[in-house]
Design a protein around this motif. Structure first.
Motif, PDB file in Angstrom:
ATOM      1  N   UNK A 141       0.851  -1.198   0.000  1.00  0.00           N
ATOM      2  CA  UNK A 141       0.000   0.000   0.000  1.00  0.00           C
ATOM      3  C   UNK A 141       0.882   1.241   0.000  1.00  0.00           C
ATOM      4  N   UNK A 142       0.755   2.041  -1.064  1.00  0.00           N
ATOM      5  CA  UNK A 142       1.529   3.278  -1.123  1.00  0.00           C
ATOM      6  C   UNK A 142       1.054   4.211  -0.017  1.00  0.00           C
ATOM      7  N   UNK A 143       1.983   4.813   0.705  1.00  0.00           N
ATOM      8  CA  UNK A 143       1.583   5.678   1.813  1.00  0.00           C
ATOM      9  C   UNK A 143       0.961   6.980   1.329  1.00  0.00           C
ATOM     10  N   UNK A 144       0.019   7.460   2.118  1.00  0.00           N
ATOM     11  CA  UNK A 144      -0.602   8.759   1.882  1.00  0.00           C
ATOM     12  C   UNK A 144      -0.528   9.560   3.167  1.00  0.00           C
ATOM     13  N   UNK A 145      -1.284  10.636   3.225  1.00  0.00           N
ATOM     14  CA  UNK A 145      -1.267  11.466   4.423  1.00  0.00           C
ATOM     15  C   UNK A 145      -1.780  10.725   5.657  1.00  0.00           C
TER      16      UNK A 145
END
Length: 196
Positions: free
Chosen positions: A92-96
């Motif tokens: 899972x690509x990190x987000x805020x």
């Protein structure tokens, strides 16, 4: 949860690899072979049981799992006062959203062998120095009481006995986590604390 009271006597740190894909968990465990003692858990519930039953220094945690997600496991570890470090290892690509998550490192899959080993080594070193600081605080109290009070007085004081056991546990853990970098422990031994 895991309070470290069943501290293992191994010479190496203890890691738990958590991923619902067995092949992935086993592959990361294999990559850590020789660096630390490794166990695997194939889901969130299994991970929490493992942490409840054993003391771990580092947890490598997948975010996307059926049942109890990695995010939920992370929240449980945080609320349960887990005293190790957590590395998210996920596709899972990190987000805020990660800004408020209580992990210590975040690796995006696929992760090569050396990066996994380097991340675990780094987190063990950070944890080792945190434990070392705790040890110095406890051990300095033990040393000053030992220097000033008789063996009989110390033996009859329950809190002092608990302090001694805690100092021993912290020293073993710091040496296990830091290995050869634990020279500061030996330097600490040379400090005189007795009154003249």
């Amino acid at each position: 949860m895991g309070d470290g009271t069943d501290e293992a006597d191994e010479d190496r740190p203890r890691a738990l690899v958590v991923d619902d894909e067995r092949e992935v968990a086993d592959a990361y465990a294999l990559r850590l072979r020789g660096l630390c003692e490794v166990e695997t858990a194939y889901g969130g519930e299994d991970a929490l049981r493992a942490v409840e039953d054993h003391a771990f220094d580092v947890v490598l945690l997948d975010r996307h799992m059926p049942g109890l997600s990695g995010d939920e496991v992370l929240e449980c570890l945080d609320e349960g006062d887990f005293d190790g470090r957590v590395i998210m290892v996920t596709a899972i690509d990190p987000g805020f959203d990660v800004l408020d998550m209580p992990f210590d490192d975040y690796l995006c899959k696929p992760v090569d062998r050396e990066d996994v080993r380097a991340a675990v080594t780094h987190q063990c070193t950070v944890l080792g120095y945190e434990v070392l600081g705790d040890y110095f605080g406890v051990e300095s109290k033990r040393r000053v009481v030992e220097a000033e009070l008789s063996a009989e007085e110390r033996a009859s004081h329950e809190e002092f006995g608990e302090l001694e056991a805690n100092a021993d546990r912290l020293e073993r853990r710091a040496r296990r986590l830091l290995g050869d970098a634990a020279d500061a422990l030996d330097d600490f031994e040379a400090i005189g604390r007795e009154s003249e």
